[in-house]
Structure formats: C-alpha cells, structure tokens
Write a protein that holds these residues in place. Structure first.
Motif, short mmCIF file in Angstrom:
data_model
loop_
_atom_site.label_atom_id
_atom_site.label_comp_id
_atom_site.label_asym_id
_atom_site.label_seq_id
_atom_site.Cartn_x
_atom_site.Cartn_y
_atom_site.Cartn_z
N UNK A 125 0.80 -1.23 0.00
CA UNK A 125 0.00 0.00 0.00
C UNK A 125 0.83 1.27 0.00
N UNK A 135 -6.36 -10.16 -1.70
CA UNK A 135 -6.00 -9.50 -0.44
C UNK A 135 -5.43 -10.56 0.51
N UNK A 189 -0.36 -9.11 4.48
CA UNK A 189 -0.70 -7.69 4.29
C UNK A 189 -0.15 -7.07 3.01
N UNK A 193 -1.18 -6.93 -1.58
CA UNK A 193 -2.16 -7.32 -2.58
C UNK A 193 -1.49 -8.09 -3.71
N UNK A 200 -8.45 -0.04 -0.41
CA UNK A 200 -7.13 0.39 -0.89
C UNK A 200 -7.01 1.91 -0.81
N UNK A 234 -6.19 2.93 2.69
CA UNK A 234 -4.80 2.63 3.00
C UNK A 234 -3.88 3.66 2.35
N UNK A 235 -4.16 4.03 1.09
CA UNK A 235 -3.34 5.02 0.38
C UNK A 235 -3.42 6.37 1.07
N UNK A 267 -1.28 6.46 4.08
CA UNK A 267 0.16 6.59 3.78
C UNK A 267 0.52 8.04 3.48
N UNK A 268 -0.37 8.73 2.76
CA UNK A 268 -0.01 10.07 2.28
C UNK A 268 -0.54 11.20 3.15
N UNK A 282 0.06 0.41 6.25
CA UNK A 282 -1.35 0.07 6.29
C UNK A 282 -1.66 -1.20 5.50
N UNK A 329 -4.82 -3.68 3.95
CA UNK A 329 -6.08 -3.35 3.28
C UNK A 329 -7.22 -3.21 4.29
#
Lengths: 459, 259
Positions: free
Chosen positions: A366, A397, A402, A404, B40, B43-44, B47-48, B177, B179
């Motif tokens: 991620x 997943x 953890x 993808x 997703x 999670x993204x 991160x940002x 992170x 999912x």
C-alpha cells in the motif's frame, strides 16, 4: 578496464562491468538507494550502447563478485556448460538480443545451461518490454511432481490460503474457495504465521489430507524456513515441496539463514521421500529484486542482475516452481507500477532464458505507487509471455502478509482472454468432479462436491 | 444453490480472507470490486496523510507532558518512501533543537512518529500515552519530553534516545497500512538506544488500534517490557513478551503494582 561511449561532444566512461550494468539498468528506486544508478537519462542510454558492444565471453571472464569470495559465483562458473556456450560465445550483448528474437524454442532450450545470470541480465537491459515478452514466450520450461507444469498454452496457479493465525478451519475454507475457481495446480502453498515445527506439522497434515481425500493431482507446501522443513521430514511429516527464499549472493543467502550445502541437504531429503508421482522436481523457491540490498549484501551490483543470480541458485536444484515476489519489497526498491511491471517482465525473462520454471507473484504494497490496474497490466503481459504460474489469493488480499496479489478471478480472466489452460492432470480432475467442462470453463449451478469437506459440515 | 450460498456464508465467518465472493463471468461481482477499491483508497490516504504535529502537541500538553516537534532528513513523502535512510536521521536544525532541550538524563524517551500512517498516530498515539502515564508514575520512571517526529522511521528514535541520554526509547509509529487496517500503530522499544541498533535489538508491540490491541492493553505490555528491559539491560530477540501471563493471571493487579 573502463568502458567508454561517445555521444556528440561528450565521452561517457564506466569504470568496470558492475558499474556499466548498473548504469545501463532501466531506472528504479533500489539502484538509486544503493547509489549506483545512472545520474541522467543520457548516461543510462550511453551505458546501454556501451553494454551492447560487450562480448558475452568477456562477461563470463569477469565475475562480478570474485570466485574466491562468493559461493554463488562459484556455482555459476562451476556449472557453466562450455559446450552449449559454443553456440553463442562469439556474440556481443547486442548480437545476442537479435539472436534471441530469431531463435526457435529448441535453440533456447539448448543454450539455457550456457546462459549465466550476468549474461541474461545484461541482454535484458537493452531489451524493450515487448522483447522480454516475445523471447520468454518461446523459452518453455516443463517440470513435474504430481502434474505437469509449464506446457505451452498453459498457466498454473498457486493457491495461497493464508490465515493470520494459521487457523485450520479458516485455511480449509480458503482452499475450498480456490479449488472452486479451478486454482491450485501449481501448488497449494501456505505462508504460516508461526514458524514452529508443531504448527508446521498441523498444516502439512491438513494439506496432505485434502489432497489425498479428493485425489487432487497437485502438491502441497508450507512456506517455512528450509531447516524447519528438514526437521519436519526427519519427523516423518508429509512434506511434498521443500520451500526456501533465496537471493543472488552468498552473504544475502546467509542473512536468510541458508547456504548451498543446506539446500543440497534438503534437496536430497526431498528426493528420498519419493512423493512425486510424475516427476521429482520438488523444490520451490521465492526471490525478489532488492533482497541483497536490503540485507546489505549487494557488492555494488544492481538489483536486477543480483535477482538473476538467484535463479542460478534455483537452477541447481531442478525446482518445480520459482517465483519472484515482484512488488512485495516496497517502493524504496521498486517505486511505482511502471517499475514493478518492468521488473516482473525482466525477472520472468531472465528465469526462462536460464531454464528456470518462473512464475510471478504479481503484487504490491500500500505504500507503493501502484494499484490493481497496474497488476492487471502486468498480469496480462505475463500471460502473453507464457508465465509459468501466478498466485491465487482470495480477493487478491492476503490477510496474513498484508499485501495485494492476484485473485482466483484474475486467473479466470487471463484464461478467458488468452485461452490459457490448466495443468492437464488438474484440468482432468476438475472435469471429473464436475467443476469444469472439457474446455476448462467452470460450470455454474453445479453442486460443489468439495463442500462436503467444509469445516463443520462433513457427514 | 441457496444451500451453497449458506455454506459459503458460514465458511466466510471462519477467515478474514475475501472468500465466497462469487463471480460475474470471469470477473468479481461489482460489490467486491468496489469494496476492495475503497479499502485500498483508505490505506493510500493513510500513507499520504500529513501528520498534524501542532494539534498532536496540544493534546500531549493536555496530558501534562512536555513535547518537542522534530523532523527527519526526508523533505517530503516522496523522499521518505524512496529513501528510508533519510527517515532514520534527524534534520540538522532538529538535531540542534533536541540538543538544546536536553536536561539531564531519563529512563525512557518517547517518540511519536508518523511512519507510514499518520492516521494511526492521530487516532491511537494520545490514548496510548494517556494509558501509559499511570504505569510510568507508579514505577517512578523519569520520562524525557515527548518527541513528535515527521517523515520518521523507527530508527530515528535511536538518535533521539541517545541525545536525550535515555536508558530506553519507545517509538510509537504508524505501521504500513494493510487493506483492512489503515489505522494500525506500532510500538518499538529499544534499550540503550544509539544509531546503528538493528531491528533484532528491539521489541515490537503491533496492531494497536480500535479493532486490534486496545491502548490500555498496549500500555500494559509496554510497561511490562520496559520493566524487564531496565532490569535485564536488553531488548530484542532475547526478551520475550510474556506480559499476557501477568495480565491474564489471577494476580494481574499485584503484578502491575510490583513493577
């Protein structure tokens, strides 16, 4: 000896072969992190011009890590097939690219034992993605344990039923799910959360029980450290495939806790069990660009060349399966979808050119600049390139590791778009139990006989 | 068929994995695709996301703890993701600020770092500090100022701990992170911190978040590990976390009181 290339008023110089290979590598974050990447785009292409003129003989004569200092170098040189090399020994890297584009499958199979990792890596650096696909597609590697993997027109799937606490019922449920989508011909392979021999034994018995009960023409594997698997074999536990993560230098392998001697011992132990019915390719290896740098064991060599050296390790043990886990390591090694896609194609090409049955874990984390669309692209390109196998993870997943990967559905997509079949023995089994038709299409509405095995539902 | 969907529903409860999705031809059903995409995206975003250091410092001050905001040498997220080495080193002006803040030595330096999920820090770091403070008071541990660090990796704590002359450092950091876990905080405890420590020399408490390990339980584990670390003079692979025994045992309260 320095390598030089002149571009207009400018002369580009590269101190030695490792430098030249690193600078000629298509850009990626790991080589920048190591401080060995080309500084400018022009330098990178000047290096490729220069590399194209290097004779293959010279690459063979100049080991990147000295023979005395590295067991992987010794393996590469000691097992090099001089006779087969006669066919390509007169070529430069640039000539070799054209040779590969022209060569039929039989030629590629014949020269595979003459291709060192450094030769494979060098030529890959001056190849476009389409070259990597075209040549890999012609280089077929067929292996057998309880079924036949790698035949032209086929694609196999590793069923990856991981669970965060190794719960047997949860793992069984995921296996039943994967089998229902026609996945699992490469292997049913569990990454365990625990590394105890006790836990390993439970999982091995679970896999063995299911494969036996349903007479599935496939093999099981619990992906734990090779020394733990050795202990399991000594205790008489049902080990099909012996797994280990490997890398391209002696020092990186040491950081994984393995030596070539340990691998040899495990290989011999696996052979003595004679659990394969169609063949004795019983080793399973995983690799990935960046592992040597991450272990501080890269010797100033670029990560793609080091990855190819891991295939030389794999090749020595005649494995059933080898896969690069291409996007797992993170963005400091492969930053985004573009870098991951390029690396996946390079790894697959180098492995196949060296005669290794390469599959790819098409994956990302991620914190990488990538998403499922990038995976679709790489998956489709690898399907076209004749990739040996991919992963099948529920919904893509992986809830234990953890990250993808690719889903069971992704394999169905690839089969439908490219007409790829399963391993023939596994396809026949799916048909026999009424899950698929003769053409391999999954049947809808049919009762699923496997569900009698569902936890808590068994009669 | 209804029989089978009932079976899949039951199997689905046996694992957090995305099984029994069904299919639309060779593809996944729309619900499954959208669910994955949303997870997703979360999670993204985690991160940002940028760590709001000022707001965090205010909340830490409300707990009665002094704090100090520092930065690593990674100028932004892009640099942070590509260059883990920069995230492990203090920026020069941060190093100066830290040097000025040193006031004697301490038992434990606390570092709150964004890591790979600022969201995890926003949601879980202050509750964790709040739950930990009574343990520290009871044990009489002297705490250094809480360092709030941006664009930081775990090993940044080694430099902070050394500068603060701390016997140990605890780094509370946003984990990579997953999912289904964009909000997970990790705690890394290192005895005798100094640059060059390896991960094998640390103890980790993972998955601190609403749906995972509660702040109370995590604080208890941290206190247990710190007590052991200070007594035995080590952290890492040779210090096994056996705090569950004392937490679940009949004498849990007594165990805590004795520390």
């Amino acid at each position: 000896m320095a390598y030089r290339h002149v571009v207009g008023p400018r002369t580009w110089a590269f101190a030695d072969l490792p430098t030249l290979l690193a600078k000629a590598t298509p850009p990626r974050s790991g080589d920048r992190l190591a401080g060995i990447a080309a500084e400018t785009a022009e330098e990178s292409w000047a290096a490729r011009w220069c590399l194209a003129e290097v004779p293959l003989k010279e690459i063979l004569a100049r080991p990147l890590i000295p023979y005395e200092r590295d067991a992987v170098t010794r393996l590469i040189l000691d097992t090099h097939d001089q006779a087969a090399f006669a066919e390509i020994g007169h070529l430069t890297v640039g000539d070799f690219r054209e040779f590969l584009l022209t060569a039929p499958s039989e030629t590629l199979a014949r020269i595979a034992p003459a291709v060192t990792p450094e030769i494979a890596a060098a030529v890959s650096k001056i190849m476009r993605n389409q070259d990597l696909i075209l040549v890999a597609r012609k280089a077929r590697v067929v292996t057998r344990f309880r079924n036949t993997i790698g035949l032209p027109g086929t694609l196999a799937v590793r069923l990856q039923p991981n669970h965060p606490t190794d719960d047997p019922a949860g793992i069984t449920a995921a296996i039943l799910d994967g089998l229902s989508y026609g996945c699992g011909d490469a292997v049913i392979g569990i990454n365990p959360a625990s590394d105890s021999v006790q836990a390993l034994g439970e999982l091995l018995k679970l896999l063995d029980g299911m494969i036996e009960r349903h007479a599935i023409p496939t093999q099981g594997c619990v992906l734990t450290h090779v020394t733990t698997t050795l202990e399991a074999m000594e205790r008489g536990l049902p080990v099909d495939l012996v797994f280990q993560s490997i890398a391209g230098t002696e020092a990186a392998n040491a950081s994984f806790g393995v030596t070539l001697d340990i691998l040899t011992e495990a290989h011999q132990a696996m052979l003595s069990l004679k659990r394969g019915t169609l063949g004795d390719n019983g080793m399973y290896f995983e690799t990935g660009q960046g592992s040597c740098l991450s272990a501080d064991a890269h010797h100033g060599i670029d990560q793609q060349t080091l990855e190819a050296r891991a295939y030389a390790v794999a090749r020595a043990y005649r494995p059933l399966l080898v896969n690069t886990v291409v996007g797992f390591i993170g963005p400091e090694y492969l930053y985004d979808g573009k870098e991951i896609i390029r690396a996946g194609l390079e790894d697959h090409f180098c492995g196949k050119l060296m005669g290794v049955p390469l599959g790819v874990d098409v994956c990302y984390t991620n914190h990488a600049e990538a998403d499922q669309d990038d995976m679709d692209t790489l998956l489709t390109l690898l399907g076209a390139a004749g990739c040996t196998y991919i992963m099948g993870v529920p919904g893509a997943d992986d809830v234990m590791l953890n990250y993808q990967s690719t889903s069971f559905h992704d394999s169905l997509y690839l089969r439908e778009v490219l007409g790829l079949r399963r391993a023939p023995e596994f396809a026949a089994w799916l048909q026999a139990i009424g899950l698929a038709d003769e053409a391999g299409n999954l049947l809808t509405g049919a009762g699923n006989r496997l569900l009698a095995d569902a936890p808590g539902l068994a009669a | 068929m209804s029989d089978q969907s009932e079976i899949w529903a039951r199997l689905g409860r046996l694992t957090p994995a995305r099984i029994g999705l069904g299919r639309a031809g060779s593809g996944q059903p729309t619900r499954a695709i959208l669910g994955f995409g949303l997870a997703h995206a979360q999670a993204r975003d985690a991160v940002h996301a940028t760590l709001d250091a000022a707001a965090l410092q205010e909340r830490i001050a409300a707990l009665g703890l002094p704090s100090l905001a520092l930065a690593s040498q990674a100028a932004d997220r892009a640099a942070y993701l590509r260059r883990p080495d920069l995230g492990r080193r203090l920026a020069p002006e941060s190093r100066d600020r830290l040097a000025q803040a040193v006031d004697g030595d301490c038992d434990l330096a606390l570092v709150v770092a964004d890591g790979l999920s600022a969201r995890a820090v926003h949601e879980n770091a202050v509750p964790l500090l709040e739950a930990f403070r009574p343990h520290a008071e009871r044990a009489g541990w002297r705490l250094g100022p809480v360092v709030v660090a941006v664009q930081a990796r775990v090993a940044l704590g080694d430099a902070v701990g050394e500068a603060l002359k701390a016997r140990a450092v605890a780094v509370l950091i946003g984990e990579r992170p997953g999912l289904s876990s964009p909000d997970s905080l990790g705690i890394y405890l290192t005895f005798d911190p100094r640059p060059g420590r390896s991960d094998a020399e640390r103890n980790c408490i993972s998955n601190v978040r609403g749906a995972g390990l509660s702040p109370d339980r995590a604080a208890f584990k941290l206190a247990w590990l710190l007590d052991q670390a200070l007594r035995r003079g080590l952290t890492g692979v040779r210090l096994k976390d056996e705090s569950d025994r004392s937490l679940d045992g009949p004498d849990a309260a007594g165990t805590i009181a004795r520390t």
